[in-house]
Design a protein around this motif. Structure first.
Motif, PDB file in Angstrom:
ATOM      1  N   CYS A 102      40.091  41.428  36.978  1.00 11.63           N
ATOM      2  CA  CYS A 102      39.382  41.285  38.385  1.00 11.63           C
ATOM      3  C   CYS A 102      39.968  42.516  39.378  1.00 11.63           C
ATOM      4  O   CYS A 102      40.807  43.129  39.124  1.00 11.63           O
ATOM      5  CB  CYS A 102      39.676  40.055  39.028  1.00 11.63           C
ATOM      6  SG  CYS A 102      41.259  39.765  39.890  1.00 11.63           S
ATOM      7  N   ASN A 104      39.653  41.618  42.515  1.00 12.03           N
ATOM      8  CA  ASN A 104      39.877  40.811  43.807  1.00 12.03           C
ATOM      9  C   ASN A 104      41.379  40.543  44.355  1.00 12.03           C
ATOM     10  O   ASN A 104      42.443  40.907  43.191  1.00 12.03           O
ATOM     11  CB  ASN A 104      39.404  39.440  43.850  1.00 12.03           C
ATOM     12  CG  ASN A 104      37.997  39.627  43.133  1.00 12.03           C
ATOM     13  OD1 ASN A 104      37.364  40.475  43.628  1.00 12.03           O
ATOM     14  ND2 ASN A 104      37.473  38.670  42.319  1.00 12.03           N
ATOM     15  N   CYS A 106      42.522  37.292  45.513  1.00 11.13           N
ATOM     16  CA  CYS A 106      42.152  35.942  46.225  1.00 11.13           C
ATOM     17  C   CYS A 106      43.496  35.336  46.803  1.00 11.13           C
ATOM     18  O   CYS A 106      44.765  35.350  46.035  1.00 11.13           O
ATOM     19  CB  CYS A 106      41.789  35.248  45.143  1.00 11.13           C
ATOM     20  SG  CYS A 106      40.292  35.660  44.488  1.00 11.13           S
ATOM     21  N   CYS A 109      45.338  32.953  44.575  1.00  5.43           N
ATOM     22  CA  CYS A 109      45.257  33.330  43.160  1.00  5.43           C
ATOM     23  C   CYS A 109      46.498  32.719  42.430  1.00  5.43           C
ATOM     24  O   CYS A 109      47.579  33.045  42.762  1.00  5.43           O
ATOM     25  CB  CYS A 109      45.395  34.891  42.938  1.00  5.43           C
ATOM     26  SG  CYS A 109      45.452  35.302  41.192  1.00  5.43           S
ATOM     27  N   ARG A 125      44.495  39.054  34.531  1.00  2.00           N
ATOM     28  CA  ARG A 125      43.619  38.479  35.465  1.00  2.00           C
ATOM     29  C   ARG A 125      42.256  38.834  35.033  1.00  2.00           C
ATOM     30  O   ARG A 125      41.561  39.608  35.524  1.00  2.00           O
ATOM     31  CB  ARG A 125      43.926  39.075  36.742  1.00  2.00           C
ATOM     32  CG  ARG A 125      45.254  38.565  37.216  1.00  2.00           C
ATOM     33  CD  ARG A 125      45.503  38.570  38.791  1.00  2.00           C
ATOM     34  NE  ARG A 125      45.314  40.090  39.201  1.00  2.00           N
ATOM     35  CZ  ARG A 125      45.647  40.112  40.609  1.00  2.00           C
ATOM     36  NH1 ARG A 125      46.009  39.320  41.489  1.00  2.00           N
ATOM     37  NH2 ARG A 125      45.549  41.262  41.018  1.00  2.00           N
ATOM     38  N   THR A 140      33.943  36.358  38.971  1.00  5.42           N
ATOM     39  CA  THR A 140      33.578  36.403  40.422  1.00  5.42           C
ATOM     40  C   THR A 140      32.332  37.115  40.740  1.00  5.42           C
ATOM     41  O   THR A 140      32.037  37.202  41.889  1.00  5.42           O
ATOM     42  CB  THR A 140      34.646  37.153  41.280  1.00  5.42           C
ATOM     43  OG1 THR A 140      35.033  38.189  40.751  1.00  5.42           O
ATOM     44  CG2 THR A 140      35.907  36.113  40.871  1.00  5.42           C
TER      45      THR A 140
HETATM   46  S1  SF4 Z   1      41.731  34.095  41.492  1.00  8.39           S
HETATM   47 FE1  SF4 Z   1      40.939  35.002  39.789  1.00  8.39          FE
HETATM   48  S2  SF4 Z   1      39.614  36.529  40.703  1.00  8.39           S
HETATM   49 FE2  SF4 Z   1      41.039  35.719  42.507  1.00  8.39          FE
HETATM   50  S3  SF4 Z   1      42.781  37.513  42.178  1.00  8.39           S
HETATM   51 FE3  SF4 Z   1      43.104  35.805  40.854  1.00  8.39          FE
HETATM   52  S4  SF4 Z   1      42.404  36.247  38.794  1.00  8.39           S
HETATM   53 FE4  SF4 Z   1      41.375  37.753  40.390  1.00  8.39          FE
END
Ligand code: SF4
Length: 455
Positions: A102, A104, A106, A109, A125, A140
């Protein structure tokens, strides 16, 4: 005529295709000469990126394969089969060119909240649409390219599982922190290509609940092809400072249940299904019975922890007689304990008590101090918590634990082998599959093969 011929060229193997894990005897693959450890590079001239490409190309009665053998020698095989006959081999991995990760950051996370020293795979991830299609992993859409959307559309990779969290752009930015967030556009592009989507919302108190959740549900309900929406509470560990709570109080959990109920009723009238479903934690935290099996429809987000409690409760009630019989068959001298996560233990104990009023089998809810926070599921238990949580059980007793505490290689989350667990906790430990069938066969196995008595 031999089905394959060596080309004699030598090229590096890494990342070039799919490694063959097993070739079944007397199958098209074995007859053509395919061998375990061969690397299948292309099929009918198409480079293979993953098993999806293989399934896409090799759907006929013949396929022309280019592969690499140990040492890097390139070879060509022609596999032929009768209609309906499987090819007779499997790949070691589903994705051949590396799992996409990913982009991102988040705010919630879970990976960034993990302590060090866990199984390496836990820190990956992944955000890979192929794993979403093949395994139901949530993605996502923030890393999808135009080519990815075109491929998903062409190969009909449907349904996909999407973590959306919110539709308000500012809230999304606050939650997902993507560098370039085109996820909502991608969402509509996929729906426009007739790709069905299951959606997840990780609910963060004070961020995407309340009016933001209502707005997200309105946005999603307008779109045909959104098959289900699963709402799960923020999960947090003690290894971070940002979060302190997540709908753990009965009041907070009931507010979410009440906020979603009108949507479920309206969608039942409109589409004949509840459409939006809440994670089991909301009902456990609220102290309420989970909805009926009918309300979960075909349990579209079961693997996301939505409906598991209801399913287990119903299965226990259906199998009550068999469970009671297998408990009655246990050796009288033997103390049997079933360990599980702290969250589910009270429901499990209550259901078991109705079947086993003499309490021949004890249920122990094991607290998770390794992760801390609101982590209460069985699948995240580690050696230290199991050792501590089972310390009060009889030393000469038998402990049954759900097999979700270990991976397929028998490795626990803390990178220890499940085989060492008995020594660590000082009691004989056996694993059960995490369903009522597993409980039943585990109890029967104890009756048939009890531990030898200590002198
Ligand atoms: S929750 Fe999922 S999409 Fe968001 S930073 Fe973590 S691994 Fe990446």
């Amino acid at each position: 005529m031999s089905a394959w011929g060596e080309y004699g060229r030598h090229i590096p193997l890494a990342g070039r295709g799919g490694v063959v894990a097993v070739v079944e005897p007397e199958t098209p693959a074995s007859r053509a000469g395919l061998q375990a450890q061969d690397v299948v590079v292309s099929a009918d001239g198409q480079q293979l990126r993953d098993v999806i490409d293989w399934q896409w190309v090799a759907d006929g009665s013949q396929v022309d394969v280019v592969l690499l053998r140990s040492g890097g020698a390139e070879a060509r095989l022609v596999l032929r089969r009768e209609p309906g006959e499987p090819w007779g081999f499997s790949f070691a991995e589903t994705v051949f060119d590396g799992v996409r990760t990913c982009r991102n950051r988040c705010a919630f996370c879970f990976m960034t909240q993990l302590p060090k020293g866990l199984r390496r795979a836990l820190y990956l991830r992944d955000d890979d649409y192929r794993l979403s299609f093949l395994q139901g992993n949530f993605i996502t859409l923030t890393n999808l390219s135009d080519d990815d959307v075109a491929r998903i559309s062409e190969q009909r990779l449907s349904p996909l599982y999407v973590s959306l969290h919110a539709t308000d752009p500012e809230v999304r930015q606050r939650l997902v922190c993507a560098r370039e967030d085109r996820a909502l556009d991608r969402f509509d592009e996929l729906l426009g290509a007739d790709i069905d989507l299951h959606v997840q919302i990780v609910l963060v108190p004070g961020v995407n609940d309340g009016p933001v959740l209502q707005e997200s549900l309105s946005w999603l309900a307008e779109r045909e092809g959104v098959l289900s929406v699963g709402i799960v509470p923020l999960g947090y560990t003690a290894h971070q400072q940002r979060f302190e709570g997540s709908f753990e109080s009965s009041t907070a959990a009931r507010e979410v249940i009440a906020a979603v109920a009108p949507w479920q009723e309206a969608m039942r009238v409109r589409d004949g299904c509840s459409w939006v479903y809440l994670a089991d934690e909301f009902y456990l935290n609220a102290g309420l019975e989970p909805p009926s099996a009918e309300d979960y429809d075909d349990f579209p987000q079961y693997a996301n922890g939505i409906g598991m409690v209801r399913d287990f409760m119903d299965a226990m009630r259906t199998s009550a007689l068999e469970l009671a019989t297998s408990i009655a068959d246990l050796p009288l001298h033997l103390s049997v304990t079933v360990g599980t996560g702290e969250l589910f233990a009270p429901v499990f104990a209550r259901e078991l008590l109705a079947i086993d009023p003499a309490r021949r089998v004890a249920v122990v809810g094991i607290r998770n101090d390794f992760f801390g926070g609101n982590v209460g599921v069985a699948g995240l238990l580690t050696t230290s918590d199991l050792t501590h949580g089972l310390a009060q059980t009889p030393e000469d007793g038998l402990v049954l634990l759900p097999d979700c505490i270990a991976n397929a290689d028998g490795v626990l989350l803390d990178d220890r082998l499940v085989a060492s667990l008995g020594t660590a906790v000082g009691r004989e430990v056996r694993l059960l599959s995490c369903d009522v069938g597993g409980l039943l066969s585990g109890l029967r196995d104890v009756a048939d093969n009890p531990p030898s008595r200590k002198e």
